[in-house]
Design a protein around this motif. Structure first.
Motif, short mmCIF file in Angstrom:
data_model
loop_
_atom_site.label_atom_id
_atom_site.label_comp_id
_atom_site.label_asym_id
_atom_site.label_seq_id
_atom_site.Cartn_x
_atom_site.Cartn_y
_atom_site.Cartn_z
N ILE A 472 27.93 13.36 -3.69
CA ILE A 472 29.00 12.92 -2.05
C ILE A 472 29.56 14.07 -1.70
O ILE A 472 29.80 14.48 -1.16
CB ILE A 472 29.60 11.57 -2.35
N THR A 473 30.41 14.23 -3.14
CA THR A 473 31.09 15.58 -3.03
C THR A 473 29.94 16.79 -2.63
O THR A 473 31.17 17.86 -1.70
CB THR A 473 31.60 15.99 -4.73
N ARG A 474 29.45 17.26 -3.16
CA ARG A 474 28.97 18.43 -2.24
C ARG A 474 28.28 18.32 -0.51
O ARG A 474 29.01 19.15 0.14
CB ARG A 474 27.24 18.88 -2.75
N THR A 475 28.42 16.87 -0.79
CA THR A 475 28.07 16.73 1.05
C THR A 475 29.03 16.46 2.25
O THR A 475 29.32 17.33 2.95
CB THR A 475 26.98 14.98 1.53
N ILE A 476 30.17 16.51 1.07
CA ILE A 476 31.28 16.39 1.75
C ILE A 476 31.91 17.79 1.79
O ILE A 476 32.85 17.79 3.28
CB ILE A 476 32.59 15.22 1.08
N SER A 477 31.61 18.53 0.89
CA SER A 477 32.01 19.60 1.18
C SER A 477 31.38 21.13 1.67
O SER A 477 31.96 21.57 3.27
CB SER A 477 31.87 20.56 -0.13
N ALA A 478 30.20 20.17 2.27
CA ALA A 478 29.60 21.05 3.09
C ALA A 478 29.83 20.50 4.67
O ALA A 478 29.63 20.74 5.63
CB ALA A 478 27.77 20.08 2.90
N VAL A 557 36.36 13.92 -0.24
CA VAL A 557 36.59 14.77 -1.67
C VAL A 557 37.15 13.94 -3.44
O VAL A 557 36.99 14.24 -4.24
CB VAL A 557 36.87 16.13 -1.24
N ALA A 558 38.75 14.03 -2.59
CA ALA A 558 39.51 13.58 -2.78
C ALA A 558 39.40 12.08 -4.12
O ALA A 558 39.51 12.13 -5.41
CB ALA A 558 41.11 13.77 -2.63
N ALA A 559 39.01 11.34 -3.05
CA ALA A 559 38.66 10.29 -3.25
C ALA A 559 37.23 10.18 -4.46
O ALA A 559 36.63 9.12 -5.47
CB ALA A 559 38.37 8.87 -2.44
N ALA A 560 36.33 10.05 -3.60
CA ALA A 560 34.97 10.67 -5.22
C ALA A 560 35.68 11.36 -6.03
O ALA A 560 35.11 11.42 -7.27
CB ALA A 560 34.04 11.97 -4.62
N ALA A 561 36.63 12.69 -6.44
CA ALA A 561 37.20 12.71 -7.56
C ALA A 561 37.62 12.24 -8.40
O ALA A 561 37.63 11.56 -9.52
CB ALA A 561 37.11 14.34 -7.42
#
Length: 670
Positions: A472-478, A557-561
């Protein structure tokens, strides 16, 4: 615009009466003709007035000259017979003095005739009208004659025309009274042949005449009057004769349209006149006018030729410019040829038209290129929006899966909590009853094995959730990178819209300079400006949506972290719990070996139970938080998907605008 309308706008097809060429020729001809006509009229009237003034001076002088000669004749005759009437010899003879012989008295008359030397004779009549003395000839009775009656009244008198009864001659008679003191005792009278006046008039003029007090012509310069000659004329109906003027000069229509100069003789009240035909008086003026008219006609023809040349030089470049503007109204860029080399205002107009066409050509080319670029960018933006939409959908699905795993994990933790409760109950039972230790140990072992398996599954699920969170983090970063890329594209679109708006403004300015001919292009420029404003507004809306999406992506991203950190903590707790359960299994095995160890194991189990309960509570809270974060992430991804869908719609709208702009630009053929 139809072909018929184009033909109507073509200057070469304008009707003659509406053509500026015809109007220009007419104006130039009038400008030349009016002064010429005025000059001819003024010249004619000036020449006529001058001719009349000269004729008046000439013929009045001639009349006074003839009148003076007439007066001289009359005055000489009257003076001569007055001297006779005052002669004492004549008076004595008239009084009947017998001492004076007839010849002596006659000699006085003969001397008078010799002095005048005109071929006429002097006579003396008594108070009864019978002649008593003559220079020659027989005595006659003149008592019926007007001159006798007037002279007997004591007046000097000149008779009107008389015709001699003896020889038929036309003559006038001068008569003066013969007085003895204040008494009139007779008259002295003398005839004068009117042919003598004819000779006087003919010597100096060709159309002079004298009329008596009755209006009859006494003598005429052009002919003799009398038997066998010209008949006597009566001019008593002429205007000057019936008037009261002593002298004058005027046009007498009753006398063959002759100009007559006249003067009345004070002695006789006869009129001395000269007559000149109107044609003779005005011939010089008319010749001068004819010359002026001929010169004016030549000048007018020259003015017409010059007008034709000037009109052609004016209308030819105008028609060329009109054709160029007509081609421009049809979307074709056709320059004005030939006339752009001229040094006058038409050269400036032609050059300005060509410059306008060049600028419009360049502007249209740039607009076409910009429209093509906008179309390409809109296509790229549409593709990128579709890609983001797909990515957002994938992220949403992954988040849904995470939410499902988190829910399952929460259920499993709840079950582990219940199992830990059971362990606590089992430990209590062990402490309460050692007899049942073996049984309870067996049950505890079974429960511990179940817990071990549940914790192992929970640990595996937590590890899988960590992998999902990384995805999810990578997808949101993309997604964030894609949003940044879209923002850059939007900035490019904004720049293109700004340039397009600037081009539209320049086109509007050039169209305004073109006047009526640029109104059609001004409308196109205004539409282009509106499209640019709409593109800019859409780009601003897209940028705002992207900023919101970027903020949401960063929040995701923050929530995923945070979820990942919580999951890591959960894995640590699960590891500790698993170790505790395994240890508990060892303790249970040891408990089977000895009661003492069972009691100690029970204490250890109590302690471990409390730790497991706390750990299970933490895991339950973490699982619930993971589920809530997953649901929030899912909602954010759905909002992101809706935003991307809006972006895709805006991109498609921008693409349609670009296609419409390209279609409108096809109007220009360059």
């Amino acid at each position: 615009m139809s072909k018929k309308e184009v033909e109507k706008q073509d200057g070469s097809r304008i009707s003659m009466k509406d053509s500026i060429k015809t109007k220009l020729i007419a104006i130039m001809v009038l400008v030349a003709a009016i002064p010429l006509i005025v000059a001819v009229v003024v010249s004619y009237f000036t020449s006529t007035d001058k001719a009349l003034a000269d004729a008046k001076d000439i013929y009045e002088w001639q009349v006074w000259y003839l009148e003076e000669r007439f007066e001289t004749v009359c005055s000489n005759n009257i003076k001569m017979i007055e001297s006779v009437a005052k002669n004492q010899t004549v008076i004595d003879y008239m009084l009947g003095d017998t001492s004076i012989p007839y010849e002596e008295a006659q000699a006085v008359l003969i001397k008078c005739d010799e002095a005048l030397d005109d071929g006429d004779h002097t006579s003396i009549a008594g108070a009864d009208g019978m002649q008593v003395l003559r220079a020659q000839g027989d005595f006659i009775d003149v008592s019926e004659r007007e001159y006798f009656q007037e002279a007997m009244k004591g007046n000097v008198f000149v008779s009107n025309i008389q015709v001699s009864k003896t020889n038929g001659r036309r003559m006038i008679t001068f008569a003066v009274p013969v007085k003895n003191g204040n008494d009139v005792i007779g008259i002295v009278h003398r005839n004068y042949d009117l042919n003598n006046f004819h000779e006087i008039l003919a010597a100096d003029t060709t159309n002079a005449f004298i009329i008596d007090r009755t209006g009859k012509v006494c003598a005429h310069a052009a002919y003799e009057i009398g038997e066998g000659a010209h008949e006597e004329e009566d001019m008593s109906n002429l205007d000057f004769f019936t008037g009261s003027d002593e002298e004058g000069f005027y046009l007498e229509k009753k006398y063959n349209n002759n100009y007559i100069a006249f003067a009345r003789n004070e002695t006789t009240n006869f009129y001395v006149c000269t007559a000149t035909s109107e044609d003779d008086v005005l011939s010089a003026a008319r010749k001068s006018a004819i010359i002026v008219i001929c010169v004016g006609a030549v000048l007018l023809i020259a003015a017409i030729i010059i007008s034709l040349f000037m009109a052609n030089s004016f209308t030819t470049p105008t028609i060329a410019v009109a054709k160029s503007l007509e081609a421009l109204s049809d979307g074709r860029f056709q320059k004005v040829e030939k006339h752009d080399k001229r040094k006058d205002e038409f050269g400036l107009i032609s050059n300005a038209t060509n410059s306008l066409i060049d600028k419009l050509d360049a502007i249209v080319t740039n607009i076409k290129k910009s429209a093509s670029d906008v179309g390409s960018s809109s296509e790229e933006l549409s593709d990128m929006a579709n890609q983001i939409s797909q990515t957002a959908e994938d992220v949403s699905n992954a988040v849904q899966e995470i939410a499902s795993g988190a829910t399952q994990q929460a259920d499993e933790i709840q079950q582990a909590t219940e199992n830990v409760g059971r362990i606590g109950d089992a430990v209590g039972s062990v402490q309460t009853s050692s007899g049942d230790l073996s049984t309870l140990a067996g049950k505890m072992k079974e429960a511990s094995e179940v817990s071990s398996r549940s914790l192992a599954q929970l640990q595996d699920s937590s590890a899988e959730m960590t992998v999902k969170i990384d995805d999810i983090t990578r997808t949101i970063s993309a997604t964030k990178d894609a949003v940044n890329s879209i923002s850059e594209k939007v900035e490019g679109i904004t720049s293109i819209a700004t340039q397009t708006n600037l081009l539209s403004l320049n086109a509007s300015i050039e169209a305004a300079r073109a006047g009526e001919a640029g109104k059609g292009f001004a409308v196109v420029a205004e539409e282009i400006g509106k499209l640019a404003e709409d593109s800019k507004q859409m780009a601003d809306d897209i940028r705002l949506e992207m900023e919101s999406l970027l903020e949401q992506s960063e929040a995701a991203v923050a929530a995923a972290a945070e979820v990942k950190n919580g999951n890591n903590e959960q894995q640590i707790a699960l590891g500790e719990t698993l170790d505790a359960v395994n240890g508990m299994l060892d303790d249970i095995g040891s408990t089977v070996g000895g009661v003492r160890l069972i009691s100690d194991g029970a204490d250890t189990c109590e302690t471990s139970k409390n730790a497991v309960v706390d750990t299970m509570s933490a895991l339950s809270a973490i699982s619930e938080e993971n589920a809530a974060s997953s649901e929030e992430t899912g909602a954010s991804m759905q909002e992101l998907s809706a935003t991307v869908t809006t972006l895709a719609g805006s991109a498609n709208g921008l693409k349609e605008i670009a296609e419409k702009l390209n279609e409108e630009m096809k109007f220009f053929k360059s």
